[in-house]
Design a protein around this motif. Structure first.
Motif, PDB file in Angstrom:
ATOM      1  N   ASP A  44      37.130  39.744  28.626  1.00 45.12           N
ATOM      2  CA  ASP A  44      36.997  41.137  28.661  1.00 45.12           C
ATOM      3  C   ASP A  44      35.973  41.524  29.641  1.00 45.12           C
ATOM      4  OD1 ASP A  44      35.458  41.531  26.522  1.00 45.12           O
ATOM      5  OD2 ASP A  44      36.144  41.049  25.364  1.00 45.12           O
ATOM      6  N   GLU A  45      35.672  43.082  29.290  1.00 43.93           N
ATOM      7  CA  GLU A  45      34.955  43.858  30.008  1.00 43.93           C
ATOM      8  C   GLU A  45      33.965  43.300  29.908  1.00 43.93           C
ATOM      9  OE1 GLU A  45      36.500  47.395  31.198  1.00 43.93           O
ATOM     10  OE2 GLU A  45      35.025  48.672  32.569  1.00 43.93           O
ATOM     11  N   LYS A  46      33.501  43.536  28.069  1.00 45.87           N
ATOM     12  CA  LYS A  46      31.792  43.429  27.545  1.00 45.87           C
ATOM     13  C   LYS A  46      31.938  42.012  27.890  1.00 45.87           C
ATOM     14  CE  LYS A  46      30.272  43.976  22.777  1.00 45.87           C
ATOM     15  NZ  LYS A  46      30.346  42.524  22.445  1.00 45.87           N
ATOM     16  N   THR A  47      32.516  41.215  27.658  1.00 45.11           N
ATOM     17  CA  THR A  47      32.363  39.825  28.102  1.00 45.11           C
ATOM     18  C   THR A  47      31.503  39.101  29.565  1.00 45.11           C
ATOM     19  OG1 THR A  47      32.811  38.643  26.190  1.00 45.11           O
ATOM     20  CG2 THR A  47      32.701  37.153  27.434  1.00 45.11           C
ATOM     21  N   SER A  48      32.719  40.126  30.494  1.00 44.51           N
ATOM     22  CA  SER A  48      32.042  40.144  31.657  1.00 44.51           C
ATOM     23  C   SER A  48      31.240  40.817  32.348  1.00 44.51           C
ATOM     24  CB  SER A  48      33.690  40.274  32.775  1.00 44.51           C
ATOM     25  OG  SER A  48      34.750  40.322  32.102  1.00 44.51           O
ATOM     26  N   LYS A  49      30.645  41.824  31.607  1.00 44.78           N
ATOM     27  CA  LYS A  49      29.276  42.378  31.507  1.00 44.78           C
ATOM     28  C   LYS A  49      28.250  41.091  31.030  1.00 44.78           C
ATOM     29  CE  LYS A  49      26.330  46.280  30.920  1.00 44.78           C
ATOM     30  NZ  LYS A  49      26.769  47.756  30.491  1.00 44.78           N
ATOM     31  N   VAL A  56      44.382  39.212  44.117  1.00 47.29           N
ATOM     32  CA  VAL A  56      44.803  38.933  42.979  1.00 47.29           C
ATOM     33  C   VAL A  56      44.635  38.073  42.260  1.00 47.29           C
ATOM     34  CG1 VAL A  56      44.940  36.377  43.787  1.00 47.29           C
ATOM     35  CG2 VAL A  56      46.932  37.188  43.575  1.00 47.29           C
ATOM     36  N   TYR A  57      42.868  37.802  42.176  1.00 45.41           N
ATOM     37  CA  TYR A  57      42.171  37.883  40.532  1.00 45.41           C
ATOM     38  C   TYR A  57      42.802  39.087  39.030  1.00 45.41           C
ATOM     39  CZ  TYR A  57      39.394  34.305  42.501  1.00 45.41           C
ATOM     40  OH  TYR A  57      39.605  32.952  43.508  1.00 45.41           O
ATOM     41  N   GLU A  58      43.393  37.843  38.425  1.00 36.95           N
ATOM     42  CA  GLU A  58      43.927  39.191  37.744  1.00 36.95           C
ATOM     43  C   GLU A  58      44.754  40.591  38.306  1.00 36.95           C
ATOM     44  OE1 GLU A  58      44.511  38.661  34.304  1.00 36.95           O
ATOM     45  OE2 GLU A  58      43.672  37.029  34.409  1.00 36.95           O
ATOM     46  N   LYS A  59      45.345  40.588  38.738  1.00 39.47           N
ATOM     47  CA  LYS A  59      46.483  41.218  39.634  1.00 39.47           C
ATOM     48  C   LYS A  59      45.618  42.825  40.626  1.00 39.47           C
ATOM     49  CE  LYS A  59      50.224  40.917  38.547  1.00 39.47           C
ATOM     50  NZ  LYS A  59      51.282  40.095  36.306  1.00 39.47           N
ATOM     51  N   GLY A  60      43.648  42.426  40.523  1.00 37.78           N
ATOM     52  CA  GLY A  60      43.202  43.679  40.889  1.00 37.78           C
ATOM     53  C   GLY A  60      42.269  43.691  39.541  1.00 37.78           C
ATOM     54  N   ARG A  61      42.349  43.643  38.356  1.00 44.31           N
ATOM     55  CA  ARG A  61      41.702  43.474  37.424  1.00 44.31           C
ATOM     56  C   ARG A  61      39.822  43.352  37.480  1.00 44.31           C
ATOM     57  NH1 ARG A  61      39.689  47.076  35.083  1.00 44.31           N
ATOM     58  NH2 ARG A  61      38.888  46.737  32.485  1.00 44.31           N
ATOM     59  N   SER A  62      40.280  41.766  37.683  1.00 43.57           N
ATOM     60  CA  SER A  62      38.461  41.467  38.255  1.00 43.57           C
ATOM     61  C   SER A  62      37.700  42.779  39.406  1.00 43.57           C
ATOM     62  CB  SER A  62      39.364  40.377  38.796  1.00 43.57           C
ATOM     63  OG  SER A  62      40.121  39.079  37.559  1.00 43.57           O
ATOM     64  N   GLU A  63      38.668  42.494  40.608  1.00 45.93           N
ATOM     65  CA  GLU A  63      37.942  43.604  41.056  1.00 45.93           C
ATOM     66  C   GLU A  63      37.665  44.938  40.549  1.00 45.93           C
ATOM     67  OE1 GLU A  63      39.521  42.927  46.189  1.00 45.93           O
ATOM     68  OE2 GLU A  63      40.474  44.241  44.636  1.00 45.93           O
ATOM     69  N   GLU A  64      37.958  45.249  39.983  1.00 53.57           N
ATOM     70  CA  GLU A  64      37.638  46.415  39.284  1.00 53.57           C
ATOM     71  C   GLU A  64      37.186  46.556  37.915  1.00 53.57           C
ATOM     72  OE1 GLU A  64      42.257  48.868  39.092  1.00 53.57           O
ATOM     73  OE2 GLU A  64      41.183  47.958  37.119  1.00 53.57           O
ATOM     74  N   VAL A  65      36.460  45.029  37.213  1.00 46.76           N
ATOM     75  CA  VAL A  65      35.499  45.033  36.630  1.00 46.76           C
ATOM     76  C   VAL A  65      34.436  44.045  36.992  1.00 46.76           C
ATOM     77  CG1 VAL A  65      34.445  43.795  35.048  1.00 46.76           C
ATOM     78  CG2 VAL A  65      37.211  43.881  35.125  1.00 46.76           C
TER      79      VAL A  65
END
Ligand SMILES: NC(=O)c1ccc[n+]([C@@H]2O[C@H](COP(=O)([O-])OP(=O)(O)OC[C@H]3O[C@@H](n4cnc5c(N)ncnc54)[C@H](OP(=O)(O)O)[C@@H]3O)[C@@H](O)[C@H]2O)c1
Length: 330
Positions: A28-33, A52-61
């Motif tokens: 999740d965002e906290k763990t990614s950070k 394509v990673y998580e349909k664009g979510r990985s880029e946003e994070v």
């Protein structure tokens, strides 16, 4: 941290690249950070992503995480895979790539992407079309360098020739799969990259977790990518791969290394590799991959690990290359 040049460019990258495929997904965002900060603390300046990673979510994070250090990191993204039900929302066409870059810039909330990959070779689109639009995007400053992932060596070599002939930006980096049970890259891809001074950031150094110590001939965890994700299950389904994983774990224990650290260090020790791309779902997993930086990979240890799996023959194999009788060797 000993930084390395990325291929022929003067850009210096850390000898490990952090893969962000888990960002916004299994992390999740906290763990990614937390993982991003852990990488930055270790000196990592290189982060791999894709539309394509998580349909664009990985880029946003990732975009949020690089806000305070945009000028200190090298980030990648990629295009090719289908992004919507629109028949043209995929492929390596001019039509799609122009839109894909705009979409990635928006999600990453940045003005430029340092290294932009074509995620897979597109058999249906002339490579001239792909290279010419990538060149245009470089001239526009939207992407700085270009790369190719999952291409055969001949496809990269062909592209390099076309770029040179036209005075276009060339593929400065490739991204093949490479680990102890997937060694196809040794045959043509890595020798080509060394010859042409193309950078190589290889993915899946642990075989998606196979070489992490959790797997063996009759050993598998209850959860994890290789037991939950059909594509990876198939990719690493062969019995011999699980046997290699078990033997590799035993060797790592004998040498007092976490198998994760040793597997990543083995990939990184190949002279053609610029940086293995590491992957993790949390900070504990990530620590073991980052510890690869401290492995003392002697020639002897490298060879012992290589001997655990089948070494693919040279592209020009005549068998005698393996012996003292190598006719014509200079
Ligand atoms: N260009 C491409 O086509 C392509 C394809 C794939 C990946 N990539 C890039 O390469 C990056 C890394 O690839 P990858 O995730 O396949 O790498 P990998 O290192 O082979 O696999 C990572 C997985 O191994 C397991 N693992 C990691 N550390 C562990 C530890 N300490 N203990 C136990 N298990 C551990 C975790 O899976 P479980 O916890 O589920 O077991 C983790 O998600 C990606 O993030 C992406 O950026 C590119």
């Amino acid at each position: 941290m000993k930084y390395k040049f990325l291929g022929k460019t003067g850009v210096m990258v850390s000898p490990l690249c952090m893969g962000t495929m888990s960002f916004g997904g299994i992390a999740d965002e906290k763990t990614s950070k937390a993982m991003f900060n852990q990488c930055r603390d270790a000196g990592i300046n290189f982060f791999d992503c894709a539309n394509v990673y998580e349909k664009g979510r990985s880029e946003e994070v990732l975009g949020k995480l690089i806000k305070d250090c945009r000028d200190e990191v090298i980030i990648t993204s990629k295009a090719y895979f289908q992004m919507s039900s629109n028949v043209n929302a995929g492929g390596a066409t001019r039509y799609h790539i122009v839109r894909a870059v705009e979409d990635s810039l928006r999600r990453l909330d940045t003005d430029y992407i340092d290294l932009y990959f074509i995620h897979r070779f597109d058999e249906k689109t002339p490579i001239e079309e792909t290279l010419s639009v990538l060149n245009d995007l470089v001239r526009q400053g939207k992407i700085l360098y270009i790369g190719a992932s999952n291409f055969a060596a001949w496809q990269v070599a062909k592209a390099l020739g076309i770029s040179a002939k036209n005075g276009w930006s060339r593929f400065e980096c490739i991204q093949p799969m490479y680990n102890l049970v997937k060694r196809q890259a040794e045959v043509e891809i890595l020798p080509m990259a060394e010859s042409e001074q193309v950078g190589v950031i290889s993915y899946s150094p642990l075989g998606g977790g196979l070489l992490s110590g959790k797997y063996g001939k009759n050993k598998a965890p209850d959860a994890g990518r290789l037991v939950e994700n059909k594509m990876y299950m198939v990719r690493y389904a062969d019995e011999w791969m699980h046997e290699v994983a078990g033997n590799f774990t035993a060797l790592a224990e004998e040498e007092n290394y976490n198998p994760v650290s040793l597997a990543v260090a083995w990939v990184g020790a190949h002279p053609g590799i610029t940086a293995p791309i590491i992957g993790a779902r949390n900070v504990e997993q990530l620590k073991a991959s980052l510890d690869a930086l401290d492995v003392d990979m002697t020639d002897e240890l490298y060879r012992r690990i290589a001997d655990l799996s089948y070494t693919p023959p040279l592209a020009t194999d005549r068998n005698e290359e393996k012996t003292d009788f190598n006719y014509g060797l200079r």
